[in-house]
Design an enzyme around this catalytic site. Structure first.
Site, mmCIF file in Angstrom:
data_model
loop_
_atom_site.group_PDB
_atom_site.id
_atom_site.type_symbol
_atom_site.label_atom_id
_atom_site.label_comp_id
_atom_site.label_asym_id
_atom_site.label_seq_id
_atom_site.Cartn_x
_atom_site.Cartn_y
_atom_site.Cartn_z
ATOM 1 N N ILE A 2 -2.882 -4.211 1.347
ATOM 2 C CA ILE A 2 -2.129 -4.148 2.281
ATOM 3 C C ILE A 2 -2.002 -2.536 2.922
ATOM 4 C CG2 ILE A 2 -0.614 -6.310 2.154
ATOM 5 C CD1 ILE A 2 1.255 -4.413 0.543
ATOM 6 N N GLY A 3 -2.580 -1.618 2.066
ATOM 7 C CA GLY A 3 -2.473 -0.304 2.135
ATOM 8 C C GLY A 3 -3.145 0.684 1.491
ATOM 9 N N GLY A 26 -3.575 5.009 -0.065
ATOM 10 C CA GLY A 26 -2.903 6.275 -0.141
ATOM 11 C C GLY A 26 -3.639 7.264 -0.871
ATOM 12 N N GLY A 27 -2.974 8.344 -1.248
ATOM 13 C CA GLY A 27 -3.597 9.265 -2.186
ATOM 14 C C GLY A 27 -3.591 9.017 -3.398
ATOM 15 N N PHE A 28 -2.636 8.060 -4.180
ATOM 16 C CA PHE A 28 -2.887 7.595 -5.355
ATOM 17 C C PHE A 28 -3.902 6.363 -5.463
ATOM 18 C CE2 PHE A 28 -1.368 4.328 -8.590
ATOM 19 C CZ PHE A 28 -0.685 5.278 -9.652
ATOM 20 N N GLY A 29 -4.073 5.542 -4.615
ATOM 21 C CA GLY A 29 -5.200 4.396 -4.510
ATOM 22 C C GLY A 29 -4.450 3.410 -3.479
ATOM 23 N N VAL A 69 -2.870 -0.378 -2.157
ATOM 24 C CA VAL A 69 -1.741 -1.284 -2.501
ATOM 25 C C VAL A 69 -1.963 -2.525 -2.022
ATOM 26 C CG1 VAL A 69 0.760 -1.348 -1.779
ATOM 27 C CG2 VAL A 69 -0.231 0.834 -1.872
ATOM 28 N N LYS A 122 0.757 -1.110 -6.620
ATOM 29 C CA LYS A 122 -0.006 0.310 -6.072
ATOM 30 C C LYS A 122 -0.991 0.467 -7.461
ATOM 31 C CE LYS A 122 2.438 3.864 -5.610
ATOM 32 N NZ LYS A 122 3.309 5.102 -5.159
ATOM 33 N N ASP A 178 8.462 14.760 -0.936
ATOM 34 C CA ASP A 178 7.618 14.177 -0.364
ATOM 35 C C ASP A 178 8.229 13.266 0.801
ATOM 36 O OD1 ASP A 178 4.928 13.782 0.848
ATOM 37 O OD2 ASP A 178 4.208 12.338 -0.568
#
Length: 852
Positions: free
Chosen positions: A513-514, A516-519, A521, A536, A632
């Site tokens: 579903i998404g 980001g910088g972490f990985g 989701v 996540k 953040d």
């Protein structure tokens, strides 16, 4: 060969010849070589002529007693005679003045830490400045050499010094108190003014979309220059600037998994003006490190180098690339990601596509800030294959790393910790007894030390065995919910990887579903299909984000608030790092503001979301057990549940705030997202609660205007949302930039108050910004203003005919009472049941309070 083929061949040959003619090497306009301490001119091994420095024209105004010449007591076989045979010993401040043409210059200082005239250079400490820049401070060449691995016998310190107005490069040596300085050689070579991106904007790692302007007053120190995968390139084989490109073997991590690729012929096509021939020698671009042909293994690992550095500086990374693989013939075949200092520098790098063909070199520049944190002692470079690539691989041809001077003009780092020599101490002639003692004592000391070490190890292993029996999982003992953990079992649950895979059908793409910088989701279903969660997952191919993973767990597992996203648990099985949260059906606030197909949010709902997020931040700052700074805050980190209630999320960058009233800030490396970072924090590296306030102010303007914080390509006035919105507010034109989806919804008084809140949040100085508690109060007042205006319009409409209503409707904003007093009276009536009453003339109590 047929005529057509012949014509094609000649056109190709002409193109190569023209390209070669256009790409010329560099001819230095300034070359100065000073053999310090030498009594006569000499020629070095590379064929260059070095000038002797006694009575040199470059230092005629110094005190004659300030220096003297001396030869080294011995010459190491690995050390060249020129310029290392002799040295200038400096007793007091000593200055060289080199007349040069305008432009940046390479300044190279040569040191051979040996004994000179019975002076042991291990006792030599001194400082060096050049044109106002501090290059070295209380520097010890001996300590620096001793700490290097492998340990060299000599040392070269290379700098890039800008020289413009005075056309003079002034280098000054100043011995530390009760010490002396020495120098073996000084080299000055001019360089192209555009070689290292002077005057350009360079991507700033750690700030999403951030840019760093490298102006022509910045001095650099060369930390590393590597021919990746190739042999060492000596200065005479460089492109006219006499740089040395060393091998990368000593810095490569897990080199047995990395292969070297070398092009059999030197058919490299340099380009003007992007990558001219002087950028790097062709030998750099015809060799590379590559991961290999095992795609499965490559996707589970990185191509990695580690570098020791000094904390507290910005660093310029220049990565050199040239696509050499014959099988790569089009776009998206050889794509990879770049990480510097465990942060994303660039995603989906496609060298073939960017160079517009094979064997065409390019280079990429990045700026990274290394803060003063204790752990900031090394920089890590990781390359990782992108999932979309045809060939799951990554590669690098060359690398340069430069330190940038601090605001005060310093490039000087501390001396390294002393590393004792492994060989026994030297014997003085004729001192046989002392020599025997110096041999026996180390042996006895070694035996006793070995026994002590064995005892310590035995105790350690016994302790570790008992500890493992008590808690078999070191990570879980710190973070999971068990009897020995400080985390209650109902706050932080440990999931097995089997549970996570079952919840996501082994991380199937349709559950994603998404990202980001972490990985990525994923949406998941746990507990027999009764609970929907958001999962996540850190990119499993690397260990990027491990610190953020731990931070998120330690922060969120101890926090519970209606406006903070709830952490249900985590998984650390089989090398995975996974976080499990409550599922937020309506995604992020940003999803509903711009560049989306989601239904636009109404003005009143936007106000309610802002109030909820502000309450969450207020809890972090002042109501949690310890003050927490989110670091953040942005619209994509404000999640919306099934009722559109705001939940602040993503605590990976969070820091504990000041722990005492005497502490005003937390000193830490700058992290955050471009467009949201507090400019005061960015300049001073001082993190405070007001840093979150600034970021939240950016979110408020996003909510009002329905656009991102930065839009590249717009005029300078409008590119930054903060600058544009503040300017409009101060000119009384805020209504002109309101999101068109909010037409006819905002009461003028509510717009004025909301604008006031946002403008105060984004002021440059933190002391001028409100506290989060003041912001919550002011936003609640804004909502009350809006509701009172809506109520009056509804009451008016109830007694107005349809004809009158439509003929008198507003085109811009909803009609509202004429004065704040009228609004306050309306609010006072509606709030009597809750005990809150605001009488006429008493509205100041709901305005933003002064900063305490």
């Amino acid at each position: 060969m047929n005529p057509l083929s012949l014509i094609t061949f000649h056109i190709s040959l002409l193109h190569v010849l023209l390209s070669s003619a256009a790409a010329a090497g560099y001819n230095a306009t300034d070359i100065i070589l000073l053999d310090c301490g030498a009594t006569s001119n000499s020629t070095s091994q590379d064929g260059r002529n070095w000038e002797a420095d006694p009575h040199s024209k470059y230092c005629p105004f110094n005190d004659p007693n300030a220096s003297f010449s001396s030869n080294a007591s011995r010459q190491d076989p690995s050390v060249l005679q020129v310029p290392y045979h002799s040295a200038l010993i400096i007793r007091s401040k000593f200055t060289f003045k080199f007349p040069v043409l305008p432009g940046p210059k390479f300044l190279r200082l040569y040191f051979y830490p040996e004994t000179y005239s019975d002076l042991d250079t291990t006792t030599s400490f001194f400082s060096v400045t050049a044109n106002g820049y501090t290059l070295l401070n209380n520097f010890s060449a001996s300590l620096t050499v001793l700490a290097m691995d492998p340990r060299p016998a000599s040392l070269i310190k290379e700098y890039v010094i800008p020289v413009w107005d005075n056309q003079m490069l002034i280098v000054t040596f100043a011995p530390s108190p009760a010490s002396f300085a020495f120098i073996n050689g000084i080299e000055i070579v001019s360089m192209p003014s555009v070689l290292y991106a002077y005057g350009s904007e360079i991507p700033l790692v750690s700030i999403e979309g951030g840019r760093f302007t490298l102006d022509n007053t910045t001095a650099l120190e060369t930390m590393y220059r590597l021919n990746v995968g190739g042999k060492q390139i000596e200065n005479k084989d460089d492109t006219g600037m006499y740089r040395t490109w060393r091998q990368d073997d000593d810095y490569l991590v897990a080199s047995k998994w990395v292969t070297v690729y070398k092009l059999s012929s030197f058919s490299i096509q340099y380009t003007e003006p992007d990558t001219p021939e002087y950028t790097a020698p062709k030998e750099v671009y015809t060799t590379l490190r590559i991961m290999g042909s095992d795609s499965w293994f490559n996707l589970k690992s990185n191509l990695t180098w580690n570098f020791a550095i000094d904390a507290g500086f910005y660093y310029l990374f220049r990565l050199h690339f040239c696509e050499l693989l014959a099988q790569v013939t089009k776009r998206n075949q050889h794509v990879f990601n770049i990480f510097i200092n465990n942060q994303t520098a660039e995603k989906q790098v496609d060298v073939f596509y960017e160079a517009q063909g094979p064997r065409i070199p390019i280079h990429k520049d990045y700026i990274v800030l290394v803060g003063n944190e204790a752990q900031a002692k090394e920089l890590r470079l990781d390359l990782h294959p992108d999932q979309s690539s045809t060939y799951a691989d990554a590669f690098l041809n060359g690398l340069e790393i430069f330190k940038l001077n601090q605001t005060a003009g310093s490039l000087a780092g501390p001396n390294p910790d002393l590393v004792p020599r492994t060989q026994p101490p030297k014997l003085q002639p004729g001192s046989r007894k002392s020599g025997e003692k110096s041999t026996i004592l180390p042996i006895v000391g070694a035996i006793l030390g070995g026994f002590a070490l064995f005892s310590l190890l035995l105790i350690f292993f016994i302790f570790q065995r008992r500890r493992k029996q008590k808690d078999s999982r070191s990570f879980s003992s710190k973070f999971s919910a068990n009897k020995t953990s400080s985390l209650p079992s109902d706050l932080c649950r440990h999931f097995s990887i089997a549970e996570i895979k079952a919840a996501t059908q082994d991380f199937h793409d349709r559950f994603m579903i998404g990202s980001g910088g972490f990985g990525n989701v994923y949406k998941g279903i746990i507990d027999g299909g009764t609970t929907v969660v958001a999962i996540k997952r850190l990119n499993p191919s690397s260990r990027q984000g491990a610190h953020e993973f731990h931070t998120e767990i330690t922060m969120l597992s101890k926090l519970r608030h209606i406006h903070l996203v709830s952490l249900m648990g985590y998984c650390d099985d089989q090398g995975e790092m996974i976080l499990v949260y409550d599922y937020m059906p309506h995604g992020t606030l940003r999803d509903h503001l711009y560049n989306t197909k989601s239904q636009p949010l109404s003005w009143k709902r936007r106000l309610e979301i802002c109030i909820g997020a502000a309450r969450g931040l207020q809890y972090l700052h002042r109501e949690a057990k310890y003050s927490i700074i989110h670091r953040d805050v942005k619209s994509s980190n404000i999640l919306l549940d099934e009722n559109y209630m705001a939940k602040v999320s993503d605590f990976g960058l969070s820091k504990l705030g000041p722990m005492s009233t005497s502490q005003t800030h937390v000193s830490t490396v700058v992290k955050g997202s471009f467009g949201y970072v507090d400019p005061e924090y960015y300049r001073r590296q001082h993190l405070t609660e007001k840093s979150d306030v600034y970021s939240f102010g950016v979110v408020l303007f996003e909510v009002l205007c329905g656009r991102p914080p930065m839009i590249q390509g717009l005029s300078k006035e409008k590119a930054s949302l903060v600058h544009w919105a503040r300017s409009c507010y101060l000119k009384g034109k805020l209504d002109q930039i309101v999101d068109r989806n909010l037409t006819d919804q905002i009461a003028p008084m509510a717009l004025q108050k909301f604008g006031e809140v946002a403008e105060r949040c984004v002021r440059d100085q933190g002391v001028e910004r409100p506290m989060m508690s003041d912001i919550v109060w002011a936003l609640e007042f804004t909502l009350q203003l809006q509701e009172a205006a809506d109520k009056e319009i509804n009451d008016r409409n109830a007694t107005t005919t349809d004809e009158e209503l439509f003929s008198g409707s507003s085109k811009n904003v909803a009609k509202s009472p004429k004065s704040t007093s009228d609004i306050a009276s309306s609010i006072a009536i509606s709030d009597q049941s809750s005990g809150t009453k605001i009488s006429e003339g008493d509205t100041s109590s709901l305005l933003l309070g002064n900063d305490n």
